[in-house]
Motif scaffolding. Sequence first.
Motif, mmCIF file in Angstrom:
data_model
loop_
_atom_site.group_PDB
_atom_site.id
_atom_site.type_symbol
_atom_site.label_atom_id
_atom_site.label_comp_id
_atom_site.label_asym_id
_atom_site.label_seq_id
_atom_site.Cartn_x
_atom_site.Cartn_y
_atom_site.Cartn_z
ATOM 1 N N GLY A 50 28.015 -55.776 8.911
ATOM 2 C CA GLY A 50 27.775 -57.036 8.200
ATOM 3 C C GLY A 50 28.327 -58.239 8.930
ATOM 4 O O GLY A 50 28.249 -59.366 8.437
ATOM 5 N N GLU A 51 28.877 -58.026 10.139
ATOM 6 C CA GLU A 51 29.430 -59.119 10.927
ATOM 7 C C GLU A 51 28.317 -59.861 11.674
ATOM 8 O O GLU A 51 27.274 -59.279 11.983
ATOM 9 N N VAL A 52 28.576 -61.131 11.973
ATOM 10 C CA VAL A 52 27.669 -61.894 12.823
ATOM 11 C C VAL A 52 28.176 -61.737 14.249
ATOM 12 O O VAL A 52 29.366 -61.925 14.516
ATOM 13 N N VAL A 53 27.257 -61.364 15.151
ATOM 14 C CA VAL A 53 27.632 -61.020 16.517
ATOM 15 C C VAL A 53 26.757 -61.741 17.530
ATOM 16 O O VAL A 53 25.657 -62.176 17.223
ATOM 17 N N ARG A 54 27.300 -61.840 18.748
ATOM 18 C CA ARG A 54 26.504 -62.283 19.893
ATOM 19 C C ARG A 54 26.041 -61.007 20.583
ATOM 20 O O ARG A 54 26.814 -60.070 20.769
ATOM 21 N N GLU A 55 24.787 -61.025 20.988
ATOM 22 C CA GLU A 55 24.211 -59.848 21.609
ATOM 23 C C GLU A 55 23.511 -60.257 22.899
ATOM 24 O O GLU A 55 22.858 -61.297 22.941
ATOM 25 N N VAL A 56 23.681 -59.478 23.946
ATOM 26 C CA VAL A 56 22.914 -59.663 25.176
ATOM 27 C C VAL A 56 21.755 -58.678 25.094
ATOM 28 O O VAL A 56 21.981 -57.468 24.917
ATOM 29 N N LEU A 57 20.545 -59.202 25.188
ATOM 30 C CA LEU A 57 19.371 -58.342 25.048
ATOM 31 C C LEU A 57 19.412 -57.218 26.082
ATOM 32 O O LEU A 57 19.648 -57.451 27.260
ATOM 33 N N GLY A 58 19.201 -56.017 25.593
ATOM 34 C CA GLY A 58 19.225 -54.837 26.446
ATOM 35 C C GLY A 58 20.605 -54.225 26.599
ATOM 36 O O GLY A 58 20.728 -53.046 26.888
ATOM 37 N N LYS A 59 21.653 -55.027 26.423
ATOM 38 C CA LYS A 59 23.019 -54.527 26.601
ATOM 39 C C LYS A 59 23.746 -54.291 25.290
ATOM 40 O O LYS A 59 24.677 -53.505 25.229
ATOM 41 N N GLY A 60 23.378 -55.020 24.259
ATOM 42 C CA GLY A 60 24.002 -54.831 22.957
ATOM 43 C C GLY A 60 25.017 -55.898 22.613
ATOM 44 O O GLY A 60 25.071 -56.970 23.222
ATOM 45 N N ILE A 61 25.841 -55.591 21.628
ATOM 46 C CA ILE A 61 26.822 -56.527 21.080
ATOM 47 C C ILE A 61 27.923 -56.778 22.108
ATOM 48 O O ILE A 61 28.488 -55.835 22.662
ATOM 49 N N VAL A 62 28.237 -58.071 22.321
ATOM 50 C CA VAL A 62 29.302 -58.416 23.262
ATOM 51 C C VAL A 62 30.449 -59.169 22.600
ATOM 52 O O VAL A 62 31.521 -59.283 23.181
ATOM 53 N N GLU A 63 30.224 -59.658 21.364
ATOM 54 C CA GLU A 63 31.263 -60.469 20.727
ATOM 55 C C GLU A 63 30.997 -60.581 19.232
ATOM 56 O O GLU A 63 29.862 -60.763 18.810
ATOM 57 N N VAL A 64 32.062 -60.491 18.436
ATOM 58 C CA VAL A 64 31.964 -60.755 16.998
ATOM 59 C C VAL A 64 32.264 -62.233 16.788
ATOM 60 O O VAL A 64 33.275 -62.742 17.263
ATOM 61 N N LEU A 65 31.374 -62.927 16.077
ATOM 62 C CA LEU A 65 31.518 -64.362 15.849
ATOM 63 C C LEU A 65 32.054 -64.713 14.466
ATOM 64 O O LEU A 65 32.716 -65.738 14.304
ATOM 65 N N ALA A 66 31.746 -63.884 13.483
ATOM 66 C CA ALA A 66 32.182 -64.159 12.108
ATOM 67 C C ALA A 66 32.150 -62.866 11.307
ATOM 68 O O ALA A 66 31.356 -61.964 11.608
ATOM 69 N N PRO A 67 32.998 -62.765 10.273
ATOM 70 C CA PRO A 67 33.045 -61.526 9.490
ATOM 71 C C PRO A 67 31.805 -61.290 8.626
ATOM 72 O O PRO A 67 31.537 -60.159 8.232
ATOM 73 N N ASP A 68 31.053 -62.371 8.341
ATOM 74 C CA ASP A 68 29.850 -62.249 7.525
ATOM 75 C C ASP A 68 28.983 -63.478 7.734
ATOM 76 O O ASP A 68 29.389 -64.447 8.379
ATOM 77 N N LEU A 69 27.798 -63.452 7.175
ATOM 78 C CA LEU A 69 26.826 -64.518 7.382
ATOM 79 C C LEU A 69 27.252 -65.832 6.732
ATOM 80 O O LEU A 69 27.086 -66.905 7.323
ATOM 81 N N ALA A 70 27.827 -65.778 5.542
ATOM 82 C CA ALA A 70 28.269 -67.007 4.871
ATOM 83 C C ALA A 70 29.342 -67.717 5.684
ATOM 84 O O ALA A 70 29.302 -68.946 5.854
ATOM 85 N N SER A 71 30.287 -66.965 6.225
ATOM 86 C CA SER A 71 31.344 -67.552 7.060
ATOM 87 C C SER A 71 30.751 -68.194 8.308
ATOM 88 O O SER A 71 31.165 -69.281 8.712
ATOM 89 N N PHE A 72 29.789 -67.530 8.920
ATOM 90 C CA PHE A 72 29.149 -68.060 10.117
ATOM 91 C C PHE A 72 28.428 -69.373 9.805
ATOM 92 O O PHE A 72 28.625 -70.382 10.499
ATOM 93 N N ILE A 73 27.591 -69.367 8.784
ATOM 94 C CA ILE A 73 26.817 -70.564 8.430
ATOM 95 C C ILE A 73 27.752 -71.723 8.081
ATOM 96 O O ILE A 73 27.484 -72.872 8.448
ATOM 97 N N SER A 74 28.854 -71.435 7.423
ATOM 98 C CA SER A 74 29.809 -72.474 7.030
ATOM 99 C C SER A 74 30.443 -73.165 8.234
ATOM 100 O O SER A 74 30.894 -74.306 8.130
ATOM 101 N N GLN A 75 30.470 -72.492 9.379
ATOM 102 C CA GLN A 75 31.060 -73.061 10.596
ATOM 103 C C GLN A 75 30.067 -73.878 11.418
ATOM 104 O O GLN A 75 30.443 -74.492 12.417
ATOM 105 N N LEU A 76 28.800 -73.894 11.023
ATOM 106 C CA LEU A 76 27.771 -74.581 11.795
ATOM 107 C C LEU A 76 27.776 -76.084 11.537
ATOM 108 O O LEU A 76 27.954 -76.528 10.398
ATOM 109 N N THR A 77 27.575 -76.841 12.598
ATOM 110 C CA THR A 77 27.427 -78.290 12.498
ATOM 111 C C THR A 77 25.986 -78.615 12.892
ATOM 112 O O THR A 77 25.560 -78.276 14.009
ATOM 113 N N PRO A 78 25.218 -79.234 12.003
ATOM 114 C CA PRO A 78 23.840 -79.594 12.364
ATOM 115 C C PRO A 78 23.819 -80.556 13.551
ATOM 116 O O PRO A 78 24.715 -81.386 13.706
ATOM 117 N N VAL A 79 22.819 -80.420 14.392
ATOM 118 C CA VAL A 79 22.636 -81.324 15.529
ATOM 119 C C VAL A 79 21.159 -81.741 15.583
ATOM 120 O O VAL A 79 20.298 -81.091 14.999
#
Length: 189
Positions: free
Chosen positions: A156-185
């Motif tokens: 249920g974590e939000v992750v960064r993924e390199v296509l073909g290689k898989g998950i390389v980094e956890v960015l947030a514990p869940d989707l709500a936490s991730f979206i809350s950290q976003l700044t519109p541009v």
Amino acid sequence: MTVAVIDALIAFYARSEQLWQAQDYLPQQEFDPEWDSPCFIEASNSAQLRADHKAWLPVKRDAITSFSNIESALNIELDPQIAEFFGVYFSDHMPASFNDEVIELVQVWSTDDFDRLQENMIAHLMMKKTLKQPPTLFIASCVDEMQIIALDNVSGEVVREVLGKGIVEVLAPDLASFISQLTPVLLEQ
């Protein structure tokens, strides 16, 4: 239902609209009658619009859509956060900054676009299975086209993924936490 994801999306769209108003910006999309959307604003004759474009705004859907057809087709249970993320609004993709990196949230433009999204999600999940990698559900694109932001369907974590290689980094514990950290541009159109 993960109300937190819906609340985070509502707050993100509100922040986006505040930015648009502060910058006297009108989001626009080329109008194609074959690719219509409930997001288009009918009375969009602003001088800001480019030729063959119409203004649009995110539109909350009447009911949250389901991914049960993907679950049935692939015999998998999807993290319920994904239904709220893609099923609450119709919108064009939304640019945002996350930790000083510009990303673009994948969103659903119309019912037809939702069908296309599901086909792409099935292809992505099948690729993950072929590569013997844990299932992920893409939610955003990155400037580096070989990277995506995804929801790890197991944790249920939000992750960064390199296509073909898989998950390389956890960015947030869940989707709500991730979206809350976003700044519109604003991206240049």
